[in-house]
Design an enzyme around this catalytic site. Structure first.
Site, PDB file in Angstrom:
ATOM      1  N   GLY A 165      -4.082  23.782  53.435  1.00 11.76           N
ATOM      2  CA  GLY A 165      -2.980  23.183  52.689  1.00 11.76           C
ATOM      3  C   GLY A 165      -3.462  22.171  51.669  1.00 11.76           C
ATOM      4  O   GLY A 165      -4.642  22.117  51.305  1.00 11.76           O
ATOM      5  N   CYS A 166      -2.538  21.324  51.247  1.00  7.41           N
ATOM      6  CA  CYS A 166      -2.742  20.499  50.053  1.00  7.41           C
ATOM      7  C   CYS A 166      -3.766  19.374  50.191  1.00  7.41           C
ATOM      8  O   CYS A 166      -4.209  18.836  49.190  1.00  7.41           O
ATOM      9  CB  CYS A 166      -1.403  19.904  49.609  1.00  7.41           C
ATOM     10  SG  CYS A 166      -0.254  21.150  49.013  1.00  7.41           S
ATOM     11  N   PHE A 167      -4.129  19.000  51.416  1.00 11.08           N
ATOM     12  CA  PHE A 167      -5.112  17.909  51.547  1.00 11.08           C
ATOM     13  C   PHE A 167      -6.548  18.392  51.368  1.00 11.08           C
ATOM     14  O   PHE A 167      -7.480  17.589  51.264  1.00 11.08           O
ATOM     15  CB  PHE A 167      -4.975  17.200  52.908  1.00 11.08           C
ATOM     16  CG  PHE A 167      -5.219  18.077  54.107  1.00 11.08           C
ATOM     17  CD1 PHE A 167      -6.512  18.395  54.510  1.00 11.08           C
ATOM     18  CD2 PHE A 167      -4.154  18.582  54.840  1.00 11.08           C
ATOM     19  CE1 PHE A 167      -6.739  19.212  55.616  1.00 11.08           C
ATOM     20  CE2 PHE A 167      -4.369  19.391  55.954  1.00 11.08           C
ATOM     21  CZ  PHE A 167      -5.670  19.708  56.335  1.00 11.08           C
ATOM     22  N   ALA A 168      -6.750  19.720  51.319  1.00 17.30           N
ATOM     23  CA  ALA A 168      -8.092  20.277  51.504  1.00 17.30           C
ATOM     24  C   ALA A 168      -9.049  20.051  50.339  1.00 17.30           C
ATOM     25  O   ALA A 168     -10.257  20.210  50.498  1.00 17.30           O
ATOM     26  CB  ALA A 168      -7.992  21.762  51.814  1.00 17.30           C
ATOM     27  N   PHE A 375      -3.239  14.931  50.357  1.00 22.33           N
ATOM     28  CA  PHE A 375      -2.139  14.830  51.339  1.00 22.33           C
ATOM     29  C   PHE A 375      -1.686  16.241  51.690  1.00 22.33           C
ATOM     30  O   PHE A 375      -1.565  17.069  50.798  1.00 22.33           O
ATOM     31  CB  PHE A 375      -0.916  14.104  50.749  1.00 22.33           C
ATOM     32  CG  PHE A 375      -1.233  12.855  49.979  1.00 22.33           C
ATOM     33  CD1 PHE A 375      -1.737  11.730  50.624  1.00 22.33           C
ATOM     34  CD2 PHE A 375      -1.019  12.795  48.606  1.00 22.33           C
ATOM     35  CE1 PHE A 375      -2.020  10.574  49.911  1.00 22.33           C
ATOM     36  CE2 PHE A 375      -1.299  11.642  47.886  1.00 22.33           C
ATOM     37  CZ  PHE A 375      -1.803  10.523  48.539  1.00 22.33           C
TER      38      PHE A 375
END
EC number: 2.3.1.74
Length: 393
Positions: A165-168, A375
């Site tokens: 997801g977006c934190f990666a 995040f």
């Protein structure tokens, strides 16, 4: 001859200096959509034009998104050939998988080739590969496909990260830092490639959080090369990766969920994601910058995952950031939308280019220290402390 000790072996294995970003490359599909026209297109292609109230809501979401355009592999032709992808909940995973297992590595290759060209070293010197995507799952994975597409050595050490997801974008830098600093001479190719073919779906009035995703997400791939102890006769350091941390925010269970189903990847968002992030962000900053003696958040440069405009607005307000602090972040959101893990690497690229164009003293808007935030689902936060390098005139 005396036997070598384990300590001596360990010392010889480790790099002397910190991990450093040595090159950045980005790529997008050729096809793009403008946000102003997207509501009409989206409701037409999903055969949902009768849902006039919902379309008005979606139009307001798009208007408030601060996004100007987004790149998408999915064209009208592809969607017409795959009507189940245009429904809200119709079995369509096979069709989606058939697209992403080919297109994710292909887009990743474009970004990686640009990074390798800028780096200036032969690709045979790449020792490690980290590939990250939230789009599709396959065996052997995108890491294998990219190794073949680029013609990397078969002995390259590969790491495949799916469904983060977006934190990666922060995770891959954290992993690259550990690899570069603990393997002398290592050169790590990092690739994040994201294609929304797994998440695209038609509208439904009972799940507005799904509609938020349809208004925000876009396609893109970004690549960086990370290594310690750069050879400055060839390599051009851009940013040092000084520290990297990951944490799960308190009381945030279920704030962002993604589930791979027969209908593709479904996303669920709680309304208070911006509040949860802005409430907890200062703790992460204090933990990261306390050891350096920094507590003025306007004295550092900022690269923050642009999950959406509300997150950026609330972080800005909570930390009393000057408007220009999130300039690079907002620019990438505007021109590309939310590209999940690839976003922060696009922002790094935007920042170093702008700094060079505007004659700034460093790659960090003239400042020495900076932060990169990711995040995403969890809620998980990645915090990377960056140190800029002087820009040679």
């Amino acid at each position: 001859m005396a036997a070598v000790t384990v300590e001596e072996i360990r010392k010889a294995q480790r790099a002397d200096g910190p991990a450093t970003v040595l090159a950045i490359g980005t790529a997008t599909p050729a096809n793009y959509v403008t946000q102003a026209d997207y509501p009409d297109y989206y409701f037409r292609i999903t055969k949902s034009e009768h849902m006039t109230d919902l379309k008005e809501k979606f139009k307001r979401m798009c208007d408030k998104s601060m996004i100007r355009k987004r790149y998408m592999h999915l064209t009208e032709e592809i969607l017409k050939e795959n009507p189940n992808m245009c429904a809200y909940m119709a079995p369509s995973l096979d069709a989606r998988q058939d697209i992403v297992v080919v297109e994710v590595p292909k887009l990743g290759k474009e970004a990686a080739a640009k990074a390798i060209k800028e780096w200036g070293q032969p690709k045979s010197k790449i020792t490690h590969l980290i590939f990250c995507t939230t789009s599709g799952v396959d065996m052997p994975g995108c890491d294998y496909q990219l190794t073949k597409l680029l013609g990397l050595r078969p002995s390259v050490k590969r790491f495949m990260m799916y469904q983060q997801g977006c934190f990666a974008g922060g995770t891959v830098l954290r992993l690259a830092k550990d690899l570069a600093e603990n393997n002398r001479g290592a050169r790590v190719l990092v690739v994040c490639s994201e294609i929304t073919a797994v998440t695209f779906r038609g509208p439904v009035d009972t799940h507005l959080d799904s509609l938020v995703g349809q208004a925000l997400f876009g396609d893109g791939a970004a690549a960086v090369i990370v290594g310690a102890d750069p050879d400055e006769s060839i390599e051009r350091p851009l940013y040092q990766l000084v520290s990297a941390a990951q944490t799960i925010l308190p009381d945030s269970d279920g704030a962002i969920d993604g589930h791979l189903r027969e209908v593709g990847l479904t996303f669920h968002l709680l309304k208070d994601v911006p509040g949860l992030i802005s409430k907890n962000i200062e703790k992460s900053l204090k933990e990261a910058f306390g050891p350096i003696g920094i507590s003025d958040w306007n004295s550092i440069f900022w690269i923050a995952h642009p999950g959406g405009p509300a997150i950026l607005d609330q972080v800005e307000e909570k930390l009393e950031l000057k408007e220009e602090k999130l300039r690079a972040t907002r620019h990438v959101l505007s021109e590309y939308g939310n590209m999940s893990s690839a976003c922060v690497l696009f922002i790094l690229d935007e920042m170093r280019k702008k700094c060079a164009e505007e004659g700034m003293a460093t790659t960090g808007e003239g400042l020495e220290w900076g932060v990169l935030f990711g995040f995403g689902p969890g809620l998980t936060v990645e915090t990377v402390v960056l140190r800029s390098v002087p820009i040679k005139a």
